[in-house]
Scaffold this motif. Structure first.
Motif, PDB file in Angstrom:
ATOM      1  N   UNK A 104       0.830  -1.210   0.000  1.00 44.10           N
ATOM      2  CA  UNK A 104       0.000   0.000   0.000  1.00 44.10           C
ATOM      3  C   UNK A 104       0.861   1.256   0.000  1.00 44.10           C
ATOM      4  N   UNK A 105       1.941   1.248   0.789  1.00 40.41           N
ATOM      5  CA  UNK A 105       2.833   2.411   0.851  1.00 40.41           C
ATOM      6  C   UNK A 105       3.514   2.641  -0.493  1.00 40.41           C
ATOM      7  N   UNK A 106       3.957   1.566  -1.137  1.00 35.36           N
ATOM      8  CA  UNK A 106       4.597   1.684  -2.450  1.00 35.36           C
ATOM      9  C   UNK A 106       3.602   2.206  -3.482  1.00 35.36           C
ATOM     10  N   UNK A 107       2.389   1.667  -3.474  1.00 36.67           N
ATOM     11  CA  UNK A 107       1.372   2.134  -4.429  1.00 36.67           C
ATOM     12  C   UNK A 107       1.008   3.591  -4.191  1.00 36.67           C
ATOM     13  N   UNK A 108       0.906   4.000  -2.933  1.00 36.00           N
ATOM     14  CA  UNK A 108       0.596   5.400  -2.627  1.00 36.00           C
ATOM     15  C   UNK A 108       1.717   6.310  -3.115  1.00 36.00           C
ATOM     16  N   UNK A 109       2.957   5.885  -2.938  1.00 36.65           N
ATOM     17  CA  UNK A 109       4.097   6.678  -3.408  1.00 36.65           C
ATOM     18  C   UNK A 109       4.100   6.771  -4.928  1.00 36.65           C
ATOM     19  N   UNK A 115       0.957  11.663  -9.926  1.00 33.43           N
ATOM     20  CA  UNK A 115       0.171  12.890  -9.810  1.00 33.43           C
ATOM     21  C   UNK A 115       1.077  14.118  -9.977  1.00 33.43           C
ATOM     22  N   UNK A 116       2.245  14.102  -9.339  1.00 34.88           N
ATOM     23  CA  UNK A 116       3.184  15.219  -9.456  1.00 34.88           C
ATOM     24  C   UNK A 116       3.695  15.347 -10.879  1.00 34.88           C
ATOM     25  N   UNK A 118       2.082  14.416 -13.631  1.00 36.73           N
ATOM     26  CA  UNK A 118       0.987  14.929 -14.449  1.00 36.73           C
ATOM     27  C   UNK A 118       0.856  16.427 -14.300  1.00 36.73           C
ATOM     28  N   UNK A 119       0.969  16.953 -13.079  1.00 39.16           N
ATOM     29  CA  UNK A 119       0.855  18.398 -12.864  1.00 39.16           C
ATOM     30  C   UNK A 119       2.027  19.135 -13.468  1.00 39.16           C
ATOM     31  N   UNK A 120       3.192  18.561 -13.420  1.00 35.06           N
ATOM     32  CA  UNK A 120       4.371  19.187 -14.026  1.00 35.06           C
ATOM     33  C   UNK A 120       4.238  19.243 -15.528  1.00 35.06           C
ATOM     34  N   UNK A 121       3.744  18.180 -16.163  1.00 33.42           N
ATOM     35  CA  UNK A 121       3.566  18.139 -17.617  1.00 33.42           C
ATOM     36  C   UNK A 121       2.506  19.133 -18.067  1.00 33.42           C
ATOM     37  N   UNK A 122       1.404  19.235 -17.318  1.00 28.94           N
ATOM     38  CA  UNK A 122       0.331  20.136 -17.745  1.00 28.94           C
ATOM     39  C   UNK A 122       0.765  21.583 -17.584  1.00 28.94           C
ATOM     40  N   UNK A 123       1.590  21.891 -16.596  1.00 29.10           N
ATOM     41  CA  UNK A 123       2.091  23.255 -16.410  1.00 29.10           C
ATOM     42  C   UNK A 123       3.006  23.628 -17.577  1.00 29.10           C
ATOM     43  N   UNK A 124       3.891  22.714 -18.003  1.00 31.02           N
ATOM     44  CA  UNK A 124       4.781  22.971 -19.130  1.00 31.02           C
ATOM     45  C   UNK A 124       3.981  23.108 -20.426  1.00 31.02           C
ATOM     46  N   UNK A 125       2.980  22.309 -20.610  1.00 30.47           N
ATOM     47  CA  UNK A 125       2.185  22.348 -21.836  1.00 30.47           C
ATOM     48  C   UNK A 125       1.486  23.683 -21.974  1.00 30.47           C
ATOM     49  N   UNK A 126       0.951  24.208 -20.859  1.00 27.10           N
ATOM     50  CA  UNK A 126       0.261  25.503 -20.917  1.00 27.10           C
ATOM     51  C   UNK A 126       1.224  26.628 -21.254  1.00 27.10           C
ATOM     52  N   UNK A 127       2.413  26.599 -20.686  1.00 29.91           N
ATOM     53  CA  UNK A 127       3.363  27.670 -20.949  1.00 29.91           C
ATOM     54  C   UNK A 127       3.853  27.606 -22.393  1.00 29.91           C
TER      55      UNK A 127
END
Length: 136
Positions: A104-109, A115-116, A118-127
Protein backbone atom coordinates in the motif's frame (compact mmCIF):
# COMPACT_ATOMS: atom_id res chain seq x y z
CA UNK A 1 13.61 -28.12 19.15
CA UNK A 2 11.51 -30.94 20.57
CA UNK A 3 8.85 -28.46 21.69
CA UNK A 4 8.60 -27.06 18.17
CA UNK A 5 8.03 -30.55 16.76
CA UNK A 6 5.42 -31.23 19.41
CA UNK A 7 3.70 -27.94 18.62
CA UNK A 8 3.79 -28.70 14.90
CA UNK A 9 2.35 -32.16 15.52
CA UNK A 10 -0.42 -30.71 17.69
CA UNK A 11 -1.24 -28.14 15.02
CA UNK A 12 -1.27 -30.81 12.33
CA UNK A 13 -3.63 -32.98 14.36
CA UNK A 14 -5.92 -30.05 15.15
CA UNK A 15 -6.14 -28.79 11.57
CA UNK A 16 -6.58 -32.35 10.25
CA UNK A 17 -9.38 -32.97 12.75
CA UNK A 18 -11.11 -29.77 11.65
CA UNK A 19 -10.80 -30.68 7.97
CA UNK A 20 -13.95 -32.77 8.30
CA UNK A 21 -17.24 -30.78 8.14
CA UNK A 22 -18.99 -33.03 10.67
CA UNK A 23 -16.24 -32.46 13.23
CA UNK A 24 -16.27 -28.71 12.54
CA UNK A 25 -20.01 -28.76 13.15
CA UNK A 26 -19.53 -30.67 16.40
CA UNK A 27 -16.96 -28.10 17.53
CA UNK A 28 -19.33 -25.26 16.61
CA UNK A 29 -22.12 -26.87 18.60
CA UNK A 30 -19.83 -27.47 21.57
CA UNK A 31 -18.81 -23.80 21.52
CA UNK A 32 -22.36 -23.14 22.76
CA UNK A 33 -21.84 -25.48 25.71
CA UNK A 34 -20.94 -29.00 26.79
CA UNK A 35 -23.04 -31.86 25.43
CA UNK A 36 -23.30 -35.60 25.84
CA UNK A 37 -22.43 -37.91 22.98
CA UNK A 38 -26.14 -38.64 22.49
CA UNK A 39 -26.90 -34.92 22.26
CA UNK A 40 -24.08 -34.45 19.76
CA UNK A 41 -25.33 -37.40 17.68
CA UNK A 42 -28.92 -36.10 17.35
CA UNK A 43 -28.67 -34.08 14.11
CA UNK A 44 -26.53 -36.58 12.21
CA UNK A 45 -27.61 -39.52 10.13
CA UNK A 46 -24.89 -41.81 11.40
CA UNK A 47 -24.45 -44.50 13.98
CA UNK A 48 -23.41 -43.71 17.51
CA UNK A 49 -20.23 -45.63 16.73
CA UNK A 50 -19.44 -43.20 13.90
CA UNK A 51 -20.04 -40.24 16.26
CA UNK A 52 -17.60 -41.81 18.74
CA UNK A 53 -15.01 -42.12 15.95
CA UNK A 54 -15.34 -38.41 15.16
CA UNK A 55 -15.03 -37.57 18.85
CA UNK A 56 -11.94 -39.74 19.16
CA UNK A 57 -10.27 -37.76 16.37
CA UNK A 58 -11.20 -34.49 18.11
CA UNK A 59 -9.92 -35.86 21.44
CA UNK A 60 -6.64 -37.08 19.91
CA UNK A 61 -6.17 -33.59 18.49
CA UNK A 62 -6.75 -32.10 21.94
CA UNK A 63 -9.79 -30.14 20.78
CA UNK A 64 -12.31 -31.82 23.08
CA UNK A 65 -12.24 -33.86 26.27
CA UNK A 66 -14.56 -36.19 28.13
CA UNK A 67 -13.94 -36.61 31.84
CA UNK A 68 -13.64 -40.12 33.23
CA UNK A 69 -16.64 -41.42 35.09
CA UNK A 70 -20.08 -42.85 34.62
CA UNK A 71 -22.18 -42.21 31.52
CA UNK A 72 -23.43 -39.83 30.34
CA UNK A 73 -20.19 -37.84 30.33
CA UNK A 74 -20.17 -34.33 28.89
CA UNK A 75 -17.95 -33.52 25.93
CA UNK A 76 -16.28 -30.13 26.25
CA UNK A 77 -14.04 -27.97 24.12
CA UNK A 78 -10.44 -27.43 25.21
CA UNK A 79 -9.51 -23.76 24.82
CA UNK A 80 -5.73 -24.29 24.85
CA UNK A 81 -5.89 -26.18 21.55
CA UNK A 82 -7.63 -23.21 19.98
CA UNK A 83 -5.10 -20.85 21.57
CA UNK A 84 -2.32 -22.78 19.82
CA UNK A 85 -4.08 -22.54 16.45
CA UNK A 86 -4.92 -18.89 17.03
CA UNK A 87 -1.27 -18.06 17.79
CA UNK A 88 -0.16 -19.79 14.60
CA UNK A 89 -2.84 -18.10 12.48
CA UNK A 90 -2.21 -14.64 13.96
CA UNK A 91 1.56 -14.89 13.37
CA UNK A 92 0.96 -15.57 9.68
CA UNK A 93 -1.87 -13.04 9.43
CA UNK A 94 0.47 -10.41 10.87
CA UNK A 95 3.14 -11.20 8.28
CA UNK A 96 0.64 -10.96 5.44
CA UNK A 97 -0.75 -7.68 6.78
CA UNK A 98 2.80 -6.25 6.95
CA UNK A 99 3.34 -7.21 3.32
CA UNK A 100 0.09 -5.50 2.31
CA UNK A 101 0.97 -2.36 4.29
CA UNK A 102 4.33 -2.19 2.47
CA UNK A 103 2.56 -2.70 -0.86
CA UNK A 104 0.00 0.00 0.00
CA UNK A 105 2.83 2.41 0.85
CA UNK A 106 4.60 1.68 -2.45
CA UNK A 107 1.37 2.13 -4.43
CA UNK A 108 0.60 5.40 -2.63
CA UNK A 109 4.10 6.68 -3.41
CA UNK A 110 3.73 5.68 -7.06
CA UNK A 111 0.37 7.43 -7.23
CA UNK A 112 1.85 10.56 -5.65
CA UNK A 113 4.77 10.53 -8.12
CA UNK A 114 2.37 10.04 -11.05
CA UNK A 115 0.17 12.89 -9.81
CA UNK A 116 3.18 15.22 -9.46
CA UNK A 117 4.42 14.25 -12.91
CA UNK A 118 0.99 14.93 -14.45
CA UNK A 119 0.85 18.40 -12.86
CA UNK A 120 4.37 19.19 -14.03
CA UNK A 121 3.57 18.14 -17.62
CA UNK A 122 0.33 20.14 -17.75
CA UNK A 123 2.09 23.26 -16.41
CA UNK A 124 4.78 22.97 -19.13
CA UNK A 125 2.19 22.35 -21.84
CA UNK A 126 0.26 25.50 -20.92
CA UNK A 127 3.36 27.67 -20.95
CA UNK A 128 4.41 26.29 -24.35
CA UNK A 129 0.94 26.82 -25.83
CA UNK A 130 0.84 30.44 -24.58
CA UNK A 131 3.96 31.28 -26.56
CA UNK A 132 6.26 31.77 -23.64
CA UNK A 133 8.61 34.78 -24.14
CA UNK A 134 11.67 32.60 -23.60
CA UNK A 135 10.74 30.62 -26.74
CA UNK A 136 11.65 33.46 -29.13
Amino acid sequence: MKLRGTTTDALSRAFAALADPTRRDMVARLSEGDATVSQLAEPYRMTLQAVYKHLRVLEDAGLVSRPRGPQPRPVRLEAQAFDLMDTWIERHRSRVEQRYRRLDAILAEMKRDEHEQDHGDSHRSRSEAAGHPDDS
